[in-house]
Design a protein around this motif. Structure first.
Motif, mmCIF file in Angstrom:
data_model
loop_
_atom_site.group_PDB
_atom_site.id
_atom_site.type_symbol
_atom_site.label_atom_id
_atom_site.label_comp_id
_atom_site.label_asym_id
_atom_site.label_seq_id
_atom_site.Cartn_x
_atom_site.Cartn_y
_atom_site.Cartn_z
ATOM 1 N N ASP A 175 0.785 -1.442 0.317
ATOM 2 C CA ASP A 175 -0.137 -0.459 0.010
ATOM 3 C C ASP A 175 0.294 0.885 0.169
ATOM 4 O OD1 ASP A 175 1.193 0.255 2.790
ATOM 5 O OD2 ASP A 175 -0.951 0.243 3.846
ATOM 6 N N GLU A 176 0.236 2.018 0.542
ATOM 7 C CA GLU A 176 0.524 3.637 -0.022
ATOM 8 C C GLU A 176 2.111 3.329 1.242
ATOM 9 O OE1 GLU A 176 -2.500 3.270 2.175
ATOM 10 O OE2 GLU A 176 -2.411 3.021 -0.139
ATOM 11 N N LYS A 206 -8.240 2.451 -9.647
ATOM 12 C CA LYS A 206 -6.766 2.270 -9.969
ATOM 13 C C LYS A 206 -6.420 2.434 -11.422
ATOM 14 C CE LYS A 206 -4.325 -1.061 -12.387
ATOM 15 N NZ LYS A 206 -3.781 -2.557 -12.589
ATOM 16 N N PRO A 231 -9.582 -0.930 -3.409
ATOM 17 C CA PRO A 231 -8.858 0.505 -3.078
ATOM 18 C C PRO A 231 -9.725 0.418 -1.476
ATOM 19 C CG PRO A 231 -11.668 -0.637 -3.871
ATOM 20 C CD PRO A 231 -10.404 -1.249 -4.452
ATOM 21 N N GLU A 278 -6.454 8.163 -6.504
ATOM 22 C CA GLU A 278 -6.421 6.904 -6.668
ATOM 23 C C GLU A 278 -5.716 6.079 -5.596
ATOM 24 O OE1 GLU A 278 -1.128 6.023 -6.059
ATOM 25 O OE2 GLU A 278 -1.679 7.492 -6.751
ATOM 26 N N MET A 279 -6.563 6.377 -4.496
ATOM 27 C CA MET A 279 -6.897 5.447 -3.349
ATOM 28 C C MET A 279 -7.948 4.638 -3.673
ATOM 29 S SD MET A 279 -4.690 5.565 -0.758
ATOM 30 C CE MET A 279 -3.634 7.404 -0.558
ATOM 31 N N ARG A 314 -2.714 -1.506 -3.551
ATOM 32 C CA ARG A 314 -2.056 -0.405 -4.255
ATOM 33 C C ARG A 314 -0.617 0.635 -4.540
ATOM 34 N NH1 ARG A 314 -6.072 -0.038 0.040
ATOM 35 N NH2 ARG A 314 -4.775 0.951 1.448
ATOM 36 N N PHE A 354 -5.671 -4.606 -7.655
ATOM 37 C CA PHE A 354 -6.204 -3.097 -7.164
ATOM 38 C C PHE A 354 -6.956 -3.690 -6.552
ATOM 39 C CE2 PHE A 354 -8.607 0.641 -6.879
ATOM 40 C CZ PHE A 354 -7.237 1.774 -6.160
ATOM 41 N N ILE A 394 -4.531 6.469 -10.581
ATOM 42 C CA ILE A 394 -3.328 6.039 -10.305
ATOM 43 C C ILE A 394 -1.962 7.097 -11.145
ATOM 44 C CG2 ILE A 394 -1.107 4.809 -9.876
ATOM 45 C CD1 ILE A 394 -2.179 2.646 -9.113
ATOM 46 N N THR A 444 3.974 -0.065 -9.309
ATOM 47 C CA THR A 444 2.246 -0.506 -9.610
ATOM 48 C C THR A 444 1.388 -1.200 -9.182
ATOM 49 O OG1 THR A 444 2.879 1.424 -10.550
ATOM 50 C CG2 THR A 444 -0.057 0.715 -10.558
#
Length: 530
Positions: free
Chosen positions: A294-295, A381, A413, A377-378, A319, A411, A384, A407
């Protein structure tokens, strides 16, 4: 008589010394080029000159240590976001975290109402040997009163930690009885693998929270235990893993990839290209593999997941990762602090740099995650933002992207419900954790039948009575809106509450095993691995 002889001898002695001095002077460097060398004045540079003048000449007394720190930080602000100064007071804690151990008594605690509560006792640690129990309250440490004394978490850690083998004398309160408990300090491990269990038949799960000096050994031990339980497929969870030691990520990649494959290379202006390749047969080179990101997955996490993606070794689920592809070396400073300076960049096998763009304004860099959320983006997809530095297709024809993190192939969310004001307040005030501790310590008999985390996840039912007790407790903590929860908020509270109760019983292992039972990324990974 002796004075007369001395008067005759002294002129002769002076003449010899003068002649010797002239001879040595002639032989010194610079004597033949017309240059006379006396003393070389050190070149301090203007920054050091200014600091020295401020120390010796300025009209008022200043905290020069603080002034120097601000000057260093101001200088580093013109570099990249990851070149940082570490103050002496912070360095020990950072080093302990990365080395994977510290010396202390082996408890987890929280502080509520100026009282230090023992939340968990490390199995096999000094506190367990001394007889400490979850629910004990620490009143005194040595001769220092800590209860009702505005003690801070940093303050209690400082007085509880100390050299292994030394004794810390505590006074604790257990069910209204004061007990004196001496504890012999020891080496306390800081584990980087938070959970390791069979998430489904033949499917093992590993949660790696960071890459420290002990991560590879922990990984190998966990993998062998999972294989004994019949693991043929694997999920590696790197969500919110900020990275750490490159060596740990490389050694783990070596266990997952075939022989003589490039994992990552580093290169910088003054740092020649250095390649890291697999060297030996790995423990899990063939079985189906999924990696969750993830982020919050950064640095070493991105190296591991990027190598797996580039070599078509597994599926990346989740993500886009953080995007930290800069290499730092740490240099100790004379004042006890350290400089962590960027010296090179990471490049994964495809040649992709995983570093996201940064300019002079580090505020934009730090706000990137918020910008991703606002851009959509979260949750989508297609939103992004791709920084495609190197067009690349894998051997199986998959298109992969670089220049701003990894990436994912699949994906998932972000659940925006978790940003609701009510849930945000519950998280920020540690209401889940504080309630779980109080409920567990007053209902220990209720939890006694559950022999391990798997049984707890399967059999423990979070009934309405517990949820109502939680809501009543939260209201006393000034949390509003609990009588008008949305169905999703109600579900999130139940999931999180059960996970925090499991954490009281089985630490992080129980927490993740409970939380993952309803996790969409885990569900997607199980679907992919089939």
């Amino acid at each position: 008589m002796s004075n007369r002889k001395l008067n005759v001898f002294l002129p002769l002695l002076f003449a010899v010394v003068l002649a010797l001095g002239m001879f040595l002077g002639h032989k010194m460097p610079g004597s033949n080029n017309g240059t006379t060398i006396f003393f070389a004045k050190p070149n301090r540079g203007p920054v050091q000159e200014v600091m020295d003048l401020i120390k010796t000449k300025y009209v008022d007394t200043l905290d020069t240590d603080s002034l120097q720190q601000e000057a260093i930080e101001g200088l580093l602000a013109h570099l990249d976001p990851h070149s940082i100064y570490i103050a002496p007071a912070q360095l020990e804690g950072i080093n302990e975290d990365m080395e994977g151990n510290f010396e202390g008594i082996g408890i987890e605690f929280n502080i509520t109402a100026d009282t230090v509560n023992v939340v968990s006792v490390l199995s096999g640690g000094p506190s367990e040997a001394a007889g400490l129990q979850t629910g004990d309250k620490i009143l005194k440490v040595n001769d220092s009163l800590v209860a009702g004394n505005s003690i801070t978490p940093e303050g209690i850690r400082r007085i509880l930690r100390g050299p292994a083998g030394s004794i810390v004398n505590t006074v604790i309160l257990r069910q209204q009885e004061e007990l004196q408990v001496p504890i012999k300090r020891g080496v306390i491990p800081l584990y980087s693998i938070d959970a390791s269990y069979m998430v489904a038949p033949e499917v093992g799960y590993l949660k790696i929270s960071k890459f420290s000096a002990t991560t590879y050994d922990e990984f190998m031990q966990a993998m062998r235990e999972l294989e004994k339980q019949g693991m043929t497929k694997l999920i590696i969870d790197l969500r919110q893993n900020p990275g750490g030691y490159l060596d740990a990520a490389v050694r783990i990649a070596d266990e997952l990839l075939g022989e003589n494959k490039l994992i990552v290379y580093t290169q910088g202006k003054n740092f020649p290209r250095t390649e890291y390749k697999t060297k030996r047969p790995g423990l899990f080179e063939q079985g189906p593999l999924a990696v969750l990101t993830d982020e919050g997955s950064a640095s070493a996490s991105e190296i591991l997941s990027g190598a797996i993606q580039d070599w078509d070794r597994g599926t990346i689920i989740g993500r886009r990762t953080f995007g930290k592809g800069l290499v730092q070396e740490q240099y100790d400073l004379n004042n006890g602090g350290a400089l962590r300076l960027t010296v090179a960049r990471y490049y994964i096998p495809s040649g992709r740099s995983i570093q996201k763009p940064y300019g002079k304004d580090h505020e934009d860099y730090d706000a990137d995650i918020i910008e991703r959320y606002q851009r959509g983006e979260m949750v989508n997809k297609d939103s992004i933002k791709i920084y495609d530095t190197v067009p690349y297709k894998t051997a199986k024809g998959r298109r992969v992207y670089g220049g701003g993190g990894i990436t994912p192939d699949a994906f998932i969310p972000f659940d925006t419900t978790r940003f609701s004001p009510i849930l945000g307040a519950l998280y920020n005030r540690n209401t889940f954790s504080n309630f779980a501790y109080q409920y567990y310590t007053s209902h220990k008999a209720v939890f006694a039948p559950y022999e391990d985390a798997a049984v707890f996840v399967r059999d423990f039912q979070l009934n309405n009575a517990i949820v109502n007790d939680f809501k009543a407790y939260a209201k006393t903590d000034s949390i509003t809106g609990l009588d008008h929860l949305s169905p999703r908020e109600e579900k999130e509270i139940r999931i999180r509450l059960k996970a925090m109760l499991a954490r009281q019983l089985y630490r992080t292992e129980g927490f993740y095993e409970t939380l993952n039972a309803d996790d969409p990324m885990i569900k997607k990974a199980l679907e992919v691995l089939k």
